[in-house]
Design a protein around this motif. Structure first.
Motif, PDB file in Angstrom:
ATOM      1  N   ILE A  18       0.837  -1.209   0.000  1.00 56.46           N
ATOM      2  CA  ILE A  18       0.000   0.000   0.000  1.00 56.46           C
ATOM      3  C   ILE A  18       0.870   1.257   0.000  1.00 56.46           C
ATOM      4  O   ILE A  18       0.684   2.147  -0.827  1.00 56.46           O
ATOM      5  CB  ILE A  18      -0.970  -0.011   1.200  1.00 56.46           C
ATOM      6  CG1 ILE A  18      -1.936  -1.197   1.066  1.00 56.46           C
ATOM      7  CG2 ILE A  18      -1.729   1.308   1.282  1.00 56.46           C
ATOM      8  CD1 ILE A  18      -2.930  -1.332   2.186  1.00 56.46           C
ATOM      9  N   LEU A  19       1.835   1.312   0.924  1.00 60.66           N
ATOM     10  CA  LEU A  19       2.632   2.526   1.022  1.00 60.66           C
ATOM     11  C   LEU A  19       3.836   2.518   0.080  1.00 60.66           C
ATOM     12  O   LEU A  19       4.533   3.524  -0.035  1.00 60.66           O
ATOM     13  CB  LEU A  19       3.084   2.753   2.464  1.00 60.66           C
ATOM     14  CG  LEU A  19       1.948   2.854   3.490  1.00 60.66           C
ATOM     15  CD1 LEU A  19       2.497   3.066   4.890  1.00 60.66           C
ATOM     16  CD2 LEU A  19       0.994   3.981   3.119  1.00 60.66           C
ATOM     17  N   ASP A  39      -5.885   4.988   1.799  1.00 61.76           N
ATOM     18  CA  ASP A  39      -7.071   5.593   1.193  1.00 61.76           C
ATOM     19  C   ASP A  39      -8.180   4.558   1.033  1.00 61.76           C
ATOM     20  O   ASP A  39      -7.977   3.372   1.289  1.00 61.76           O
ATOM     21  CB  ASP A  39      -6.715   6.269  -0.133  1.00 61.76           C
ATOM     22  CG  ASP A  39      -6.222   5.256  -1.151  1.00 61.76           C
ATOM     23  OD1 ASP A  39      -6.881   4.214  -1.320  1.00 61.76           O
ATOM     24  OD2 ASP A  39      -5.171   5.503  -1.773  1.00 61.76           O
ATOM     25  N   SER A  40      -9.319   5.002   0.592  1.00 65.40           N
ATOM     26  CA  SER A  40     -10.489   4.127   0.605  1.00 65.40           C
ATOM     27  C   SER A  40     -10.309   2.921  -0.324  1.00 65.40           C
ATOM     28  O   SER A  40     -10.777   1.834  -0.031  1.00 65.40           O
ATOM     29  CB  SER A  40     -11.740   4.912   0.228  1.00 65.40           C
ATOM     30  OG  SER A  40     -11.487   5.706  -0.906  1.00 65.40           O
ATOM     31  N   PHE A  41      -9.601   3.153  -1.423  1.00 65.68           N
ATOM     32  CA  PHE A  41      -9.406   2.019  -2.325  1.00 65.68           C
ATOM     33  C   PHE A  41      -8.506   0.956  -1.689  1.00 65.68           C
ATOM     34  O   PHE A  41      -8.831  -0.236  -1.681  1.00 65.68           O
ATOM     35  CB  PHE A  41      -8.783   2.485  -3.641  1.00 65.68           C
ATOM     36  CG  PHE A  41      -8.282   1.348  -4.468  1.00 65.68           C
ATOM     37  CD1 PHE A  41      -9.174   0.536  -5.153  1.00 65.68           C
ATOM     38  CD2 PHE A  41      -6.928   1.051  -4.521  1.00 65.68           C
ATOM     39  CE1 PHE A  41      -8.718  -0.544  -5.897  1.00 65.68           C
ATOM     40  CE2 PHE A  41      -6.474  -0.034  -5.258  1.00 65.68           C
ATOM     41  CZ  PHE A  41      -7.369  -0.835  -5.940  1.00 65.68           C
ATOM     42  N   HIS A  42      -7.377   1.372  -1.125  1.00 67.97           N
ATOM     43  CA  HIS A  42      -6.459   0.407  -0.534  1.00 67.97           C
ATOM     44  C   HIS A  42      -7.033  -0.241   0.709  1.00 67.97           C
ATOM     45  O   HIS A  42      -6.608  -1.312   1.110  1.00 67.97           O
ATOM     46  CB  HIS A  42      -5.118   1.083  -0.244  1.00 67.97           C
ATOM     47  CG  HIS A  42      -4.331   1.324  -1.492  1.00 67.97           C
ATOM     48  ND1 HIS A  42      -4.165   2.572  -2.039  1.00 67.97           N
ATOM     49  CD2 HIS A  42      -3.707   0.459  -2.334  1.00 67.97           C
ATOM     50  CE1 HIS A  42      -3.458   2.467  -3.156  1.00 67.97           C
ATOM     51  NE2 HIS A  42      -3.166   1.199  -3.357  1.00 67.97           N
ATOM     52  N   VAL A  44     -10.070  -1.362   0.802  1.00 70.62           N
ATOM     53  CA  VAL A  44     -10.734  -2.539   0.248  1.00 70.62           C
ATOM     54  C   VAL A  44      -9.697  -3.639  -0.006  1.00 70.62           C
ATOM     55  O   VAL A  44      -9.919  -4.812   0.306  1.00 70.62           O
ATOM     56  CB  VAL A  44     -11.478  -2.178  -1.059  1.00 70.62           C
ATOM     57  CG1 VAL A  44     -12.087  -3.419  -1.697  1.00 70.62           C
ATOM     58  CG2 VAL A  44     -12.547  -1.136  -0.786  1.00 70.62           C
ATOM     59  N   ASP A  45      -8.543  -3.217  -0.541  1.00 69.48           N
ATOM     60  CA  ASP A  45      -7.450  -4.166  -0.770  1.00 69.48           C
ATOM     61  C   ASP A  45      -7.026  -4.840   0.526  1.00 69.48           C
ATOM     62  O   ASP A  45      -6.809  -6.056   0.576  1.00 69.48           O
ATOM     63  CB  ASP A  45      -6.247  -3.404  -1.354  1.00 69.48           C
ATOM     64  CG  ASP A  45      -6.151  -3.614  -2.854  1.00 69.48           C
ATOM     65  OD1 ASP A  45      -7.104  -4.204  -3.415  1.00 69.48           O
ATOM     66  OD2 ASP A  45      -5.144  -3.209  -3.449  1.00 69.48           O
ATOM     67  N   LEU A  48      -9.489  -7.385   1.514  1.00 67.58           N
ATOM     68  CA  LEU A  48      -9.338  -8.616   0.718  1.00 67.58           C
ATOM     69  C   LEU A  48      -8.127  -9.430   1.190  1.00 67.58           C
ATOM     70  O   LEU A  48      -8.166 -10.655   1.270  1.00 67.58           O
ATOM     71  CB  LEU A  48      -9.188  -8.263  -0.764  1.00 67.58           C
ATOM     72  CG  LEU A  48     -10.469  -7.735  -1.439  1.00 67.58           C
ATOM     73  CD1 LEU A  48     -10.144  -7.165  -2.818  1.00 67.58           C
ATOM     74  CD2 LEU A  48     -11.506  -8.847  -1.562  1.00 67.58           C
ATOM     75  N   GLU A  51      -8.951 -11.185   4.348  1.00 71.32           N
ATOM     76  CA  GLU A  51      -9.850 -12.293   4.041  1.00 71.32           C
ATOM     77  C   GLU A  51      -9.075 -13.507   3.518  1.00 71.32           C
ATOM     78  O   GLU A  51      -9.294 -14.640   3.957  1.00 71.32           O
ATOM     79  CB  GLU A  51     -10.847 -11.819   2.982  1.00 71.32           C
ATOM     80  CG  GLU A  51     -12.277 -12.223   3.238  1.00 71.32           C
ATOM     81  CD  GLU A  51     -13.208 -11.498   2.277  1.00 71.32           C
ATOM     82  OE1 GLU A  51     -13.350 -10.279   2.448  1.00 71.32           O
ATOM     83  OE2 GLU A  51     -13.767 -12.133   1.378  1.00 71.32           O
ATOM     84  N   ILE A  58     -14.147  -9.101   6.624  1.00 74.32           N
ATOM     85  CA  ILE A  58     -14.454  -7.760   7.135  1.00 74.32           C
ATOM     86  C   ILE A  58     -15.425  -7.142   6.144  1.00 74.32           C
ATOM     87  O   ILE A  58     -15.095  -6.984   4.966  1.00 74.32           O
ATOM     88  CB  ILE A  58     -13.185  -6.900   7.261  1.00 74.32           C
ATOM     89  CG1 ILE A  58     -12.217  -7.581   8.229  1.00 74.32           C
ATOM     90  CG2 ILE A  58     -13.536  -5.498   7.758  1.00 74.32           C
ATOM     91  CD1 ILE A  58     -10.885  -6.874   8.360  1.00 74.32           C
ATOM     92  N   ASP A  59     -16.610  -6.841   6.620  1.00 76.96           N
ATOM     93  CA  ASP A  59     -17.656  -6.385   5.709  1.00 76.96           C
ATOM     94  C   ASP A  59     -17.349  -4.994   5.157  1.00 76.96           C
ATOM     95  O   ASP A  59     -16.618  -4.209   5.759  1.00 76.96           O
ATOM     96  CB  ASP A  59     -18.998  -6.357   6.443  1.00 76.96           C
ATOM     97  CG  ASP A  59     -20.145  -6.300   5.463  1.00 76.96           C
ATOM     98  OD1 ASP A  59     -20.495  -7.360   4.916  1.00 76.96           O
ATOM     99  OD2 ASP A  59     -20.651  -5.174   5.218  1.00 76.96           O
ATOM    100  N   ASP A  60     -17.941  -4.701   3.995  1.00 79.49           N
ATOM    101  CA  ASP A  60     -17.731  -3.401   3.356  1.00 79.49           C
ATOM    102  C   ASP A  60     -18.049  -2.239   4.288  1.00 79.49           C
ATOM    103  O   ASP A  60     -17.391  -1.214   4.262  1.00 79.49           O
ATOM    104  CB  ASP A  60     -18.615  -3.292   2.106  1.00 79.49           C
ATOM    105  CG  ASP A  60     -18.119  -4.229   1.012  1.00 79.49           C
ATOM    106  OD1 ASP A  60     -16.906  -4.483   0.967  1.00 79.49           O
ATOM    107  OD2 ASP A  60     -18.955  -4.726   0.239  1.00 79.49           O
ATOM    108  N   LEU A  63     -15.254  -1.236   6.840  1.00 83.10           N
ATOM    109  CA  LEU A  63     -13.968  -0.681   6.407  1.00 83.10           C
ATOM    110  C   LEU A  63     -13.968   0.820   6.685  1.00 83.10           C
ATOM    111  O   LEU A  63     -14.160   1.637   5.790  1.00 83.10           O
ATOM    112  CB  LEU A  63     -13.755  -0.961   4.916  1.00 83.10           C
ATOM    113  CG  LEU A  63     -13.613  -2.438   4.544  1.00 83.10           C
ATOM    114  CD1 LEU A  63     -13.600  -2.608   3.041  1.00 83.10           C
ATOM    115  CD2 LEU A  63     -12.346  -3.018   5.157  1.00 83.10           C
TER     116      LEU A  63
END
Lengths: 82, 474, 373
Positions: A18-19, A39-42, A44-45, A48, A51, A58-60, A63
């Motif tokens: 990520i960083l 950030d919000s996109f990472h 989600v990453d 995942l 998981e 971890i539910d949406d 996050l």
């Protein structure tokens, strides 16, 4: 209390994937989301990754900085679900 | 001395247990009454009664659809019946005020409709709720259908031609001329926010994360009086946690609440109302001459909308705090943030959070598993999220452009950050440089946001472009 | 009572005491006039071209208020040091001079300035609009008594019969809210208005507190704020596209303010106030030119009885004669412009001129002003 078997790979993932800075140390109580580090996109990453790696969903809607903001809090969340 | 002045913990605990039910009942009743009392009158007859009633009916139906109360047994339990009777009683009580004419003005703006039609509406709501409970309850796929229905209704209320058609329909039901219908006829108080809370509950239910919640708790959540008009949009699980915690009136919370109310009132009624004199609008945008003065109008608009909305939120949070409910914060010094991503983490936070949880995250997850390229996911995710947030304010080209402006800004910042963090040395070890970049970033971000308001504040694209031309002396 | 409750009560008590003290200090010191001297106009914003007036602030960026300091401090006159080659002309009058339904460049002052007149000795004529939309000679005197501090060379005082009735002199808010100043004028000039007239407001103690004066404070702040929009737009009046034109078809009514023919008694008119104003200007070293302002002379129904909505013919004719004789006797310069402007050049009242009407008046006055420089 830090559980290294969970924390270490997550820290490694955050720093490296990520960083984009594998040498970057992630402190256990460092705010990750509210500080804008992830950030919000990472996020989600990261969800995942957790998981795949730990088999914990971890539910949406979880996050966000309210559910976990630091490495410590994320580790606690994962442990509570295992 | 100190020890004798504060109550022993055990007594406080007993007190708290005793006060919580009474507080919850009061919050519930007050919220239902406020739904009617705050609703402005409309040119369509009796809509100031029917629209709040429709909000309640939708809330009850969504509750039934998300509740297991109907799925597991044939009869609803006693608590549900009591709650339903309570809601029905309040609605009928408000309708019955028509018989004591001067008193009805206490709650509704115009005289309520006949009691018989109110009874019929209640009966239909009850039937629909039972049906929703039986049919939708057990099948989470059906909750998606209900979400779509709510979004469609919201769209109809935000899209002028549809709103006008809706107004015409309502006019016909009230025996008024449809030709007079205008989109301004339908001012459904707090519906955008109620709708988003209902969708949140349905989505949480679909992912099995919605706790068991009583009808009364659910109604309190959806139409919670302090947050009725303009949020914040709380999450159901967080709200219920507060509602179920022991509660006793206490001075620290009350003074903190009063402090927030005072700050909020100052922001809203002094600063925002004062800046409103100077803020960019349709009229002064055409009249102002010279770039400098135009910038002043744009700055005034930027601060006015912040103090207005932020002040309102402070008041809502302060009022709720007095009653032991800690509503989520909606603003966190947004104009001081060093980049646009952080701005959107601190501006209308509960709305941004809602879109992240129920739109952006699922979308990003879905595209991720389909192995889209990262920049493509980020672009589609950011731009469509902001576009939706834009048109949530109203389905107009200008709101859409405002959304695209921010979506594009977020994408660009994301790409820049990605580029920078891989190449530039970390400035963490150089605090002076860090401070300087943050300040420059904050200034840049504020101006990007302020220029974005030029789309938001004005009704048409040509006028916005004209303002941009004047701002930059073109 | 718990400790927390005591702390909360202590905070509330302190707040209450502070609030009361603030109000008391406010009532005792009356800071509004002092505040009025503080102005963003002529500093951050350009000064206004006419005195603040209006009841549609959202569209006109202007509002009516009563503190004369605030009003004058916002005027461009307050920010214009007199140049040695300037021939300073102050225009005193009612809404016709202020420029109702007229942009600033179309008012009498605007038109005079556009002519770039020079006096015989080469000084540049610069006219300032001190009209104010209220018809009362006492209001004119109130404005004039302050305006003379700005070193006028010439005071042009535009009057009309409607401003003269003695019993209506004090019946206007801006006069009533400046009771002390008006009482001082009554005493100084031995005017016939009574200093204890109930129309002259005497604020109670509560009205003088911060709470009681909140309107005055808010007005001050709003006027300062609207300066930005005045600067940005140069708009200080909302001028609608259409308006109700002044009445041309009139009622067959001979009365004027309760007076009937045949005689308009001179003592029903406030000539004492006119004299006071002339004296005030003269004492300040300024010449005075009294102008009987143009009125709409209708040719519509019953125009044999009345000139217009305001004036029956008999009363107005006698007023003109009285005014002419009065000023002739005192050797005051006088210009009677009553029928200078044809009826087409009036807007929504019998004294409000179109831009073309104002130009006609400006051209007529230009000769008089420049000729006497």
């Amino acid at each position: 209390m830090m559980d290294d078997s969970i924390a270490a790979p997550i820290a490694e993932y955050i720093a490296g994937a990520i960083l984009k800075n594998p040498k970057r140390a992630i402190k256990p109580d460092e705010p990750l989301i509210s500080s804008g580090l992830i950030d919000s996109f990472h996020l989600v990453d990261l969800g995942l990754f957790v998981e795949d790696k730990f088999g914990v969903r971890i539910d949406d809607s979880e996050l966000n900085a309210d559910t976990f903001d630091t490495l410590d809090q994320l580790v606690a969340l994962i442990r509570s679900r295992r | 001395m100190l020890a004798t002045e504060t109550s022993p913990p055990a007594a406080a605990g007993r007190l708290a247990l005793a006060q919580a039910p009474a507080r919850n009942l009061a919050l519930f009743a007050a919220s239902v009454l406020a739904l009617y009392a705050l609703q402005p009158a409309m040119p369509i007859r009796q809509m100031d009664f029917w629209l709040p009633t429709a909000s309640l009916a939708l809330t009850v139906i969504v509750w039934a659809a998300t509740s297991s109360a109907f799925a597991t047994r044939r009869q609803p339990d006693r608590a549900t019946l009591t709650d339903a009777a309570f809601i029905g009683g309040i609605v009928l009580g408000i309708a019955a005020l028509r018989f004591v004419e001067p008193l009805s003005a206490l709650i509704t703006r115009t005289s309520p409709p006949a009691v018989l039609s109110v009874l019929a509406a209640l009966a239909i709501t009850a039937l629909l709720a039972v049906a929703a409970g039986r049919i939708i309850g057990p099948r989470s796929a059906w909750t998606t259908a209900l979400v779509i229905a709510l979004v469609a209704l919201l769209f109809a209320l935000k899209y002028e031609p549809l709103t006008q058609a809706f107004a015409a329909l309502l006019r016909v039901t009230q025996g008024q001329s449809a030709a007079q219908a205008s989109s301004l006829d339908v001012r459904w108080l707090g519906f955008s926010y109620i709708c988003f809370r209902l969708i949140a509950a349905l989505r949480e239910r679909a992912s099995s994360r919605l706790p068991t919640v009583s009808l009364r708790e659910f109604v309190t959540y959806a139409v919670f009086a302090p947050a009725l008009i303009a949020g914040p949009i709380d999450r159901p699980d967080r709200f219920l946690k507060d509602l179920r915690a022991p509660f006793a009136f206490n001075w620290p919370d009350a003074t903190e609440g009063a402090r927030r109310i005072a700050i909020g009132a100052f922001k809203k009624f002094v600063l925002a109302d004062w800046l409103a004199l100077l803020a960019l609008n349709e009229v002064n945008a055409t009249q102002a001459q010279g770039a400098g003065w135009m910038w002043l109008l744009v700055y005034a608009y930027a601060w006015r909308i912040y103090f207005d909305f932020g002040g309102y939120t402070d008041i809502a949070i302060g009022v709720a705090r007095i009653f032991g409910v800690r509503l989520p914060e909606n603003f966190n010094r947004p104009y001081l943030k060093p980049n646009l991503t952080q701005f959107w983490n601190s501006w209308h936070m509960s709305l941004a959070q809602w879109f992240r949880a129920y739109y952006f995250n699922p979308l990003a997850r879905a595209l991720r598993t389909r192995a889209w390229a990262t920049p493509a996911i980020i672009f589609v995710g950011q731009v469509t999220t902001m576009l939706l947030i834009g048109v949530w304010h109203g389905v107009t080209l200008n709101f859409a452009l405002w959304g695209l402006w921010h979506g594009a800004g977020l994408f660009l910042h994301n790409r820049w950050a990605d580029f920078a963090k891989a190449r530039l040395t970390s400035s963490q070890e150089r605090p002076h440089l860090q401070r300087a970049t943050n300040a420059a970033g904050a200034l840049l971000t504020f101006h990007f946001v302020a220029l974005g308001w030029v789309w938001f504040a004005l009704p048409d694209v040509a006028l916005s472009l004209d303002v941009f031309r004047k701002l930059f002396g073109l | 009572m718990t400790l927390d409750a005591r702390i909360a009560l202590r905070i509330a008590a302190k707040a209450l005491v502070l609030f009361a003290a603030l109000n008391l200090v406010f009532a005792l010191t009356d800071p509004v006039p002092a505040l009025g001297r503080l102005s963003l106009y002529n500093a951050l914003w350009p000064g206004r071209a006419r005195l603040p007036y209006g009841d549609d602030p959202a569209r006109a960026y202007n509002l009516s208020l009563f503190d004369l300091n605030t009003m004058f401090a916002s005027h461009e006159l307050a920010g214009a040091p007199k140049r040695t080659d300037e021939y300073r002309v102050l225009l005193i009058g009612d809404s016709a001079t202020w420029g109702w339904l007229q942009r600033n460049e179309d008012t009498l002052a605007g038109q005079l300035n556009a002519m770039r007149l020079k006096t015989a000795d080469g000084r540049a004529v610069r006219a300032y609009n001190l009209g104010y939309p209220i018809m009362s000679l006492t209001k004119d005197l109130l404005v004039l008594s302050r305006a003379v501090a700005y070193q006028p060379d010439l005071v042009v005082w535009l009057v009309t019969l409607e401003s003269f009735p003695a019993d209506k002199q004090l019946a206007h808010p801006v006069v009533q809210h400046n009771a002390e100043a008006v009482r001082a004028l009554i005493a100084e000039h031995r005017l016939r208005s009574r200093p204890d007239d109930p129309a002259l407001l005497a604020p109670t103690f509560l009205q003088r507190t911060l709470v009681g004066q909140r309107r005055a404070l808010a007005d001050w702040l709003r006027l300062q704020t609207y300066g930005a929009l005045w600067a940005a737009t140069r708009i200080d009046q909302h001028i609608p596209e259409t308006y109700e034109p002044a009445q041309r078809d009139l009622d067959a009514d001979e009365s004027f303010k309760g007076l009937m023919p045949p005689t308009l008694p001179k003592d029903a008119l406030a000539f004492d106030v006119l004299d006071a104003g002339i004296r005030t200007a003269a004492d300040a070293g300024a010449r005075v030119l009294v102008v009987n302002e143009p009125i709409l002379v209708s040719t519509g129904r019953n125009s044999d009885v009345r000139y217009n909505f305001f004036y029956p013919r008999w009363a107005y004719d006698q007023y003109r004669a009285l005014l002419r004789d009065h000023l002739e006797l005192r050797r005051v310069d006088y210009f009677d412009a009553w029928n200078l402007v044809p009826q087409e050049e009036f807007t929504n009242s019998a004294v409000h001129l179109t831009p073309a009407g104002s130009r006609m008046l400006a051209q007529a006055l230009a000769a008089v002003i420049a000729g006497r420089g």
